[in-house]
Design an enzyme around this catalytic site. Sequence first.
Site, PDB file in Angstrom:
ATOM      1  N   SER A  62      24.402  -6.298  15.442  1.00  0.00           N
ATOM      2  CA  SER A  62      24.245  -6.470  16.890  1.00  0.00           C
ATOM      3  C   SER A  62      24.100  -5.135  17.618  1.00  0.00           C
ATOM      4  O   SER A  62      24.525  -4.090  17.121  1.00  0.00           O
ATOM      5  CB  SER A  62      25.441  -7.235  17.455  1.00  0.00           C
TER       6      SER A  62
HETATM    7  N1  SAM Z   1      29.043  -8.918  12.961  1.00  0.00           N
HETATM    8  C1  SAM Z   1      27.833  -8.531  12.287  1.00  0.00           C
HETATM    9  C2  SAM Z   1      27.638  -7.050  12.208  1.00  0.00           C
HETATM   10  O1  SAM Z   1      28.425  -6.285  12.789  1.00  0.00           O
HETATM   11  O2  SAM Z   1      26.695  -6.650  11.515  1.00  0.00           O
HETATM   12  C3  SAM Z   1      26.610  -9.158  12.862  1.00  0.00           C
HETATM   13  C4  SAM Z   1      26.492 -10.523  12.469  1.00  0.00           C
HETATM   14  S1  SAM Z   1      24.923 -11.301  12.516  1.00  0.00           S
HETATM   15  C5  SAM Z   1      24.471 -11.222  14.187  1.00  0.00           C
HETATM   16  C6  SAM Z   1      25.497 -12.982  12.255  1.00  0.00           C
HETATM   17  C7  SAM Z   1      26.046 -13.232  10.891  1.00  0.00           C
HETATM   18  O3  SAM Z   1      26.657 -14.507  10.877  1.00  0.00           O
HETATM   19  C8  SAM Z   1      24.982 -13.251   9.801  1.00  0.00           C
HETATM   20  O4  SAM Z   1      25.285 -12.337   8.804  1.00  0.00           O
HETATM   21  C9  SAM Z   1      25.041 -14.681   9.285  1.00  0.00           C
HETATM   22  O5  SAM Z   1      24.753 -14.813   7.916  1.00  0.00           O
HETATM   23  C10 SAM Z   1      26.470 -15.058   9.600  1.00  0.00           C
HETATM   24  N2  SAM Z   1      26.761 -16.492   9.644  1.00  0.00           N
HETATM   25  C11 SAM Z   1      26.011 -17.500  10.175  1.00  0.00           C
HETATM   26  N3  SAM Z   1      26.633 -18.669  10.021  1.00  0.00           N
HETATM   27  C12 SAM Z   1      27.811 -18.413   9.387  1.00  0.00           C
HETATM   28  C13 SAM Z   1      28.907 -19.225   8.958  1.00  0.00           C
HETATM   29  N4  SAM Z   1      28.955 -20.555   9.142  1.00  0.00           N
HETATM   30  N5  SAM Z   1      29.939 -18.604   8.337  1.00  0.00           N
HETATM   31  C14 SAM Z   1      29.939 -17.268   8.122  1.00  0.00           C
HETATM   32  N6  SAM Z   1      28.934 -16.470   8.502  1.00  0.00           N
HETATM   33  C15 SAM Z   1      27.885 -17.020   9.142  1.00  0.00           C
END
Ligand code: SAM
Length: 225
Positions: A62
């Site tokens: 992000s």
């Molecule tokens: N916090 C992260 C960073 O600092 O890089 C950014 C996260 S990215 C915007 C969103 C993440 O949520 C992705 O890696 C995606 O695979 C994960 N995600 C989506 N659905 C999910 C779920 N049900 N459980 C765990 N992770 C999930």
Amino acid sequence: MKIFTAAREKMVEHQLEDRGIKDIKVLYAMRKVARHLFVTEALQSRAYEDCPLPIGENQTISQPYMVAYMTEALELKSSDIVLEIGTGSGYQSAVLAEIVRQVYSIERIKDLLARARKVFDELDYTNIATKNFDGTYGWKEKSPFDAIIVTAASPDIPEPLIEQLAVGGRLVIPVGNTSSQILKRVRKSEKGIEIEELCGCVFVKLIGKYGWGEDDNNSKGYLIH
Ligand code: SAM
């Protein structure tokens, strides 16, 4: 090896302080965590830009401002135990780990989690525990949590996360459709829950039992948080 200290300082001053981020714990963590270590080498020179960046698997790290804003919205104390859903690159987890006692972070994509785990270990973050699972179920065995942060967009607030929030706890989550959302903050008290709307935002989908299905449409073609 470049360490980007000046770029990081500039990011904190212009992207965060100038836009109203005030919590000194958050500003300290954003000054300390080397964001470039959480992206591929090819993107390291862009790590302190004012935007999200791709991390592979169609996911993103992000925008720094959004990381700082959500962290500030959690109103963290050093004694807190925090659950993060969506480890991604691991950058947000590291920012949290600089502030609180313990971070639990769940990621559904195994390869992303393996990469993040490697960085945590190299940087010696012993207070980040991770799990490869559907985070919409939360992490019941480790609950209750003082704070929960969801870094992907959900159609609604997953019930298990509300259940696993401690009384006095804060949950921050983007809620909306797959192309835009409102960042919401849930506070839990003895009386129940209270929900505030903080700002508009655009995140990738939270995919899982209490989130979106794999194939639910995301109409935007551009890079989102
Ligand atoms: N916090 C992260 C960073 O600092 O890089 C950014 C996260 S990215 C915007 C969103 C993440 O949520 C992705 O890696 C995606 O695979 C994960 N995600 C989506 N659905 C999910 C779920 N049900 N459980 C765990 N992770 C999930």
